[in-house]
Design a protein around this motif. Structure first.
Motif, PDB file in Angstrom:
ATOM      1  N   UNK A   1       0.763  -1.271   0.102  1.00 37.41           N
ATOM      2  CA  UNK A   1       0.070   0.002  -0.005  1.00 37.41           C
ATOM      3  C   UNK A   1       0.755   1.264  -0.145  1.00 37.41           C
ATOM      4  N   UNK A   2       0.331   2.247  -0.697  1.00 36.91           N
ATOM      5  CA  UNK A   2       1.166   3.552  -0.654  1.00 36.91           C
ATOM      6  C   UNK A   2       0.347   4.544   0.177  1.00 36.91           C
ATOM      7  N   UNK A   3       1.096   5.038   0.952  1.00 36.53           N
ATOM      8  CA  UNK A   3       0.394   6.033   2.267  1.00 36.53           C
ATOM      9  C   UNK A   3       0.841   7.420   1.880  1.00 36.53           C
ATOM     10  N   UNK A   4      -0.072   8.449   1.807  1.00 36.90           N
ATOM     11  CA  UNK A   4       0.079   9.597   1.603  1.00 36.90           C
ATOM     12  C   UNK A   4      -0.276  10.664   2.541  1.00 36.90           C
ATOM     13  N   UNK A   5       0.564  11.284   3.330  1.00 37.57           N
ATOM     14  CA  UNK A   5       0.207  12.305   4.479  1.00 37.57           C
ATOM     15  C   UNK A   5       0.476  13.592   3.950  1.00 37.57           C
ATOM     16  N   UNK A   6       0.365  13.670   2.666  1.00 34.80           N
ATOM     17  CA  UNK A   6       0.290  15.244   2.112  1.00 34.80           C
ATOM     18  C   UNK A   6       1.365  16.059   2.313  1.00 34.80           C
ATOM     19  N   UNK A   7       1.390  17.147   2.704  1.00 36.98           N
ATOM     20  CA  UNK A   7       2.370  18.316   2.802  1.00 36.98           C
ATOM     21  C   UNK A   7       3.383  17.724   3.597  1.00 36.98           C
ATOM     22  N   UNK A   8       2.877  17.279   5.064  1.00 38.94           N
ATOM     23  CA  UNK A   8       3.663  16.977   6.177  1.00 38.94           C
ATOM     24  C   UNK A   8       4.448  15.954   5.939  1.00 38.94           C
ATOM     25  N   UNK A   9       4.353  15.018   5.046  1.00 37.69           N
ATOM     26  CA  UNK A   9       5.181  13.862   4.545  1.00 37.69           C
ATOM     27  C   UNK A   9       4.987  12.706   5.660  1.00 37.69           C
ATOM     28  N   UNK A  10       5.749  11.721   5.773  1.00 35.55           N
ATOM     29  CA  UNK A  10       5.537  10.429   6.708  1.00 35.55           C
ATOM     30  C   UNK A  10       5.830  11.214   8.110  1.00 35.55           C
TER      31      UNK A  10
ATOM     32  N   UNK B   1      10.948  17.627   0.478  1.00 36.30           N
ATOM     33  CA  UNK B   1      12.201  17.482   1.356  1.00 36.30           C
ATOM     34  C   UNK B   1      13.038  16.086   1.122  1.00 36.30           C
ATOM     35  N   UNK B   2      12.616  15.070   0.663  1.00 31.07           N
ATOM     36  CA  UNK B   2      13.309  13.981   0.279  1.00 31.07           C
ATOM     37  C   UNK B   2      13.865  13.822  -1.099  1.00 31.07           C
TER      38      UNK B   2
END
Length: 1039
Positions: A358-367, A436-437
């Motif tokens: 699964x791909x998790x997306x936390x939006x702007x804040x990132x993981x 950032x990554x």
């Protein structure tokens, strides 16, 4: 769970026939032992700390604690065999007695003795798998005189300086409960082994005194007092007076051995069998669903067919460990010497019936990550304070939960949305990465593939260039793409070269491709910005036009010199200019001798073999290539090298960039289009299609108490923690070693998290996370029960192949045997039930480890033989460094499948048999595969009707010698055989070329070197001899 061990008792006798008798051409048998101790005092085993022993109140017959009950412990993983095998009468052969001058510190081979002696000595070893706790050594009814081998003046027991009976008591007063050993007159301990390490061809080439110390490990001289390695021999290495030169027979007084009818040879069926272990595991766990919800669970073997359901720990397809129960303290780890390691294959292929990540997306804040140790959100984070904070499972730091991520806890303290969030409930998942990554905080671009073709005389003449150009027209439709995407976003570019480089502009607007030449290879640059890297679909017409022209353009070339480093440099520069990562496919034929950076000279020197300097043959030449590797890694440029050499090319140096950039090396010696063309094209197709990530960086985090200290793989390390890979594909694995830096606790266990940051083939930046939790125990028996042999041998292979760059091969082999003896001696001392010293007792989960280790020591890189090409040895060394557990398992123990009596109606592939010449039959047909090579062996008495149905010729004699493919015939045998071969080719990472081998043909030699239970063709012991040798070493450690 019974903590079953494997037990056997030695036939005190001479070495098995020809133990030092290798084919001529290797000098006389080694005058000096090949493996021994490092040179320090041998490790003694103090009485284990009280916490070490399994309490007697919990007999090992009891089920283990709840944690692992669902799947059983490794004690059962390799299956115990209730039935006994009667010893099969095998032809006895002559053996060499010990006669040697009493003052010689090492044995030397003596003349052959009559067969009768060996048969007397070997005893028919009925090594059944005993169901009961301890049995006294038994012999089958055929040989009554050996019923009491330990009463009438037995031969000296290893390590005991008296001639009295061997101690039957335990070596240490506190003992773990019995482990239903395999009793029976046991294996091992040919006293003559002490002097004949079973690696005949591998010793020093000349008899005479040993060299004055090997590498970093001092070999004490024969006079050294209390010498740990090989003590002086007057009393015989293992105690009692040895037979002197005049007494070529067995020990005087060995009445039990002398009298009575001749006995049979040790039955090979009675020693632990890899095929039996894999069959048992398949029978027990095959076809089942393996759920990863328990800590420290031992997964099914790599050879077993099972389905994984991720419930909080990474699938064993992604991560396997050498043991799933780490020792609590560094002292325990040091005592047992079992390496603590994990083999991580971050991009492993997930079968279609298992859920993709699964791909998790936390939006702007990132993981979400721990503030202190930077571990990513995972199932090991403990939510507290009503869900407002969480405690990190790795460093115990308490962190605030971001407002957007807040969720209430249920009555168990778990988040209400636990099962809706992959990162809280699964062992493996991906996060979409934020800017950032990304490099320079700019979004990543899709990668590019650049095809770089050597158009020197050799490649044009062989027809290779034309073959590649034809193939590329269709191959480029198969460039890797995201699941569900219409077409690939990977861009392509083309370069041809010999002494100079030619770049091609293939912009879709052009009617004809344009060529630009760079002849100054010292200052490499890319002469065009626009039109070099293009989308294949858009520029298809121009590209096809170019591919048609290239073979004709260079048809009349006489240029035989090539450059190599500038070619890689050009690729890196092109990717830099395009600001993307990518891969170079280089098709190259010869050692680069043209005047240019990276020019190489022939440094192959067979005189260095078996000397201190042999290691230099495998060390890459420093300078240009080292810098190139760094440039490639920092640009995310991976290099795949296809080599077509007709002589030495210094593969150790040419392969250096591919192996540091996550690339692969393919080698086709003396390439001929009609013989090798299909094999090469199959490998190229597999290589281009592979699932892959680019510009990757991996970090392995661990909970407190231990940390990752060492990394092996096709990787680059700039510092001690970041594993950098220009690319990582579905077949590449990184082996990680862990060391304690504090105590581990049994309650919390040991946690590890592998985080891989990479660019997808569509140019997205992602984080792939794999989490695994292991048990910790103060009981060594738990560690041994949870070992995984296949993972251990992967670790040993990679550490030996790295060590051989800095130490003489002899030292490397000594270390391998020494560590094995220590691991097994520690088990014997601390976990096994009391038994005669003459018995070989192996932990159930490691009982086939010796056969793998012996096979490893017979591999090209570790065998000092002038008959093997240096490039082939370097090639095997480099490709093994990047292998996963499945690949090393198969490489070191090939599958030998009988096909002459297969059931054509069934879909099942016949069960493999043991990898030994004894299993072949004159009337048989066998398939042997090890993941790199594929052989179809035909016995000379193979039934004509079978030959007719498979080869379409009337008999064995009519089968052509150089056949490399099977005719397509419309009959059940032909269809079944071809479907077996096709499915194998489909499963294995590399495309194997089928070789058809006729019994007694010259090509049979190539086939025989893969029969790993037999003596090595280039030196190396048979499995049986090696087991005996390890047994001697264990007894030496214990005393």
């Amino acid at each position: 769970m019974s903590q079953q061990g494997y037990v056997a008792t030695p036939p005190y006798s001479q070495a098995q026939p020809g133990m030092g008798g290798y084919p001529a051409g290797f000098g006389s048998s080694p005058a000096q032992p090949l493996y021994g101790h490092y040179g320090g005092q041998p490790q003694s085993f103090p009485a284990p700390p009280t916490g070490l022993m399994k309490p007697v109140s919990s007999p090992s017959g009891m089920p283990p604690p709840e944690v692992s009950s669902q799947y059983g412990s490794n004690g059962q993983q390799n299956g115990a065999h209730p039935q006994r095998y009667p010893a099969s009468p095998a032809a006895a052969a002559s053996a060499s007695p010990y006669g040697q001058p009493p003052n010689s510190p090492y044995h030397s081979m003596a003349p052959q003795a009559p067969a009768q002696q060996l048969t007397n000595q070997m005893g028919s070893m009925n090594l059944g798998y005993g169901p009961g706790p301890m049995q006294s050594p038994q012999a089958p009814p055929t040989s009554p005189p050996t019923q009491q081998p330990f009463q009438t003046a037995p031969p000296p027991t290893m390590g005991h300086s008296t001639l009295g009976p061997p101690p039957t008591g335990p070596h240490s007063p506190q003992m773990a409960p019995p482990q239903s050993p395999l009793a029976g007159p046991s294996m091992g301990g040919h006293p003559s082994m002490g002097g004949h390490p079973p690696m005949g061809g591998m010793g020093r080439p000349f008899p005479g005194p040993p060299p004055p110390g090997a590498g970093g490990f001092q070999q004490p001289g024969p006079g050294a007092a209390g010498q740990p390695g090989y003590p002086q021999q007057p009393q015989g290495q293992f105690g009692g007076q040895m037979a002197g030169p005049g007494m070529a027979g067995p020990f005087q007084g060995g009445a039990a051995h002398m009298s009575g009818p001749p006995q049979k040879k040790l039955d090979p069926d009675s020693i632990p069998s890899t095929t039996q272990v894999t069959e048992d595991d398949q029978a027990k766990r095959g076809g089942q669903v393996y759920t990863t919800n328990l800590r420290g669970q031992v997964p099914p073997l790599v050879t077993t067919d099972f389905t994984v359901q991720d419930q909080g720990n990474a699938s064993p397809r992604f991560m396997r460990c050498t043991t799933y129960s780490f020792p609590c303290t560094a002292d325990l780890a040091k005592q047992c010497q079992v390496p603590l390691g994990a083999i991580i294959k971050p991009f492993a292929t997930v079968p279609k019936n298992e859920t993709p990540l699964y791909v998790v997306n936390h939006g702007e804040t990132g993981p979400i990550r721990c503030n202190r140790c930077k571990a990513y959100m995972c199932p090991y984070m403990q939510f507290i304070d009503g869900g407002r904070r969480y405690q990190c499972g790795f460093c115990n730091c308490v962190n605030d939960v971001p407002a957007f991520y807040f969720q209430h806890l249920d009555h168990m303290g778990r988040r209400v949305d636990l099962y809706k969030r992959p990162e809280l409930s699964l062992g493996s998942y991906e996060f979409e990465a934020t800017l950032d990554y990304c490099k320079n905080n700019k979004p990543a671009s899709p990668p590019a593939y650049i095809f770089m073709i050597d158009v020197s005389y050799a490649n044009i003449k062989s027809g290779l260039v034309r073959l590649i150009c034809e193939e590329l027209k269709t191959l480029l439709d198969n460039l890797p793409r995201e699941d569900g995407a219409e077409s690939s976003t990977v861009k392509v570019g083309f370069v041809t070269y010999n002494k100079i480089l030619h770049f091609y502009n293939v912009k879709s607007a052009l009617a004809q491709p344009q060529m630009m030449v760079v002849s100054d290879t010292a200052e490499m640059f890319v002469p065009l910005l626009d039109g070099f890297l293009v989308n294949f679909q858009e520029s298809r017409a121009v590209i096809n036009n170019l591919l048609d022209q290239i073979p004709d353009m260079f048809a009349d070339t006489n240029e035989s010199e090539t450059v190599f480093a500038p070619v890689i440099q050009a690729g890196v520069e092109a990717l830099k200019t395009a600001e993307c990562s990518g891969k170079l496919f280089i098709f190259h034929s010869s050692i680069p001798t043209a005047e240019a950076p990276g020019k190489l000279k022939n440094r192959d020197d067979k005189k260095l073999i078996n000397t201190e300097k042999e290691k230099t043959l495998f060390q890459p030449q420093k300078g240009v290539y080292e810098q190139l590797s760094q440039d490639c890694v920092s640009q995310g440029c991976s290099v795949d090298l296809f080599l077509f050499p007709s002589q030495y090319v210094d593969l150790a140096t040419m392969g250096d960039v591919p192996t540091h950039t996550g690339g692969s090396i393919f080698k086709y010696s003396n390439f001929q289009v009609e013989m090798d063309g299909q094999h090469f094209l199959s490998e190229l197709r597999k290589d281009v299609k592979k699932a892959i990530g680019f510009d990757a960086i991996m970090r392995v985090r661990t909970s407190t108490g231990f940390r990752a200290t060492n990394f092996f793989g096709a990787i680059h390390m700039n510092n001690t923690t970041d594993v950098e890979m220009a690319a990582v594909d579905c077949d590449k694995a990184v082996t990680v070693e862990f060391k304690h830096d504090d105590k581990l606790s049994e309650e919390t266990g040991a946690l590890m998290q592998c985080a891989l940051l990479y660019t997808t083939v569509s140019g997205q930046r992602r984080l792939r996370i794999h989490n695994l939790s292991l048990n910790c125990s103060a009981q060594l028996s738990e560690l041994y029960k949870s070992c995984e042999t296949d993972a251990l041998i992967n670790f040993f292979a990679k550490s030996a192949y790295r060590a051989m760059l800095n130490q003489p091969l002899k030292t490397v082999r000594e270390i391998l045997v020494n560590q094995t003896a220590h691991m097994l001696a520690c088990y014997r001392k601390n976990c096994a039930s009391p038994s005669a010293a003459s018995q070989l007792i192996l932990p159930d989960a490691m009982k086939v480890f010796p056969v793998y280790l012996n096979s490893l020591m017979k591999t090209g890189p570790l065998v000092g033989s002038a008959e093997l090409s240096t490039d082939d040895r370097a090639h095997q060394r480099l490709i093994t460094m990047a292998m996963g557990v499945e690949d090393t398992q198969l490489l070191l123990y090939p599958r030998l499948v009988p096909l002459h009596n297969m059931d054509v109606a069934s879909d099942v592939v016949p069960a493999p048999v043991r990898c030994s010449e004894e299993r072949l039959t004159d009337a048989g047909m066998f398939l042997l595969e090890n993941g790199r090579s594929l052989f179809l062996w035909l016995g000379q008495a193979c039934p004509p009707e079978l030959v007719q149905r498979v080869f379409n010729v009337p008999s064995f004699a009519h089968v052509p010698a150089d056949l490399s493919s099977l005719p397509v015939l419309d009959n059940p045998q032909s269809k079944k055989l071809r479907s077996i071969i096709d499915s194998l080719l489909d499963q294995r990472p590399s495309a194997m070329k089928l070789l058809i081998v006729k019994q007694k043909d010259r090509s049979e030699l190539l086939f025989r070197q893969h029969l790993v239970e037999d003596k090595g063709l280039h030196g190396g012991a048979s499995y049986m001899d090696f087991l005996c040798y390890v047994h001697c070493e264990i007894r030496q450690v214990l005393t």
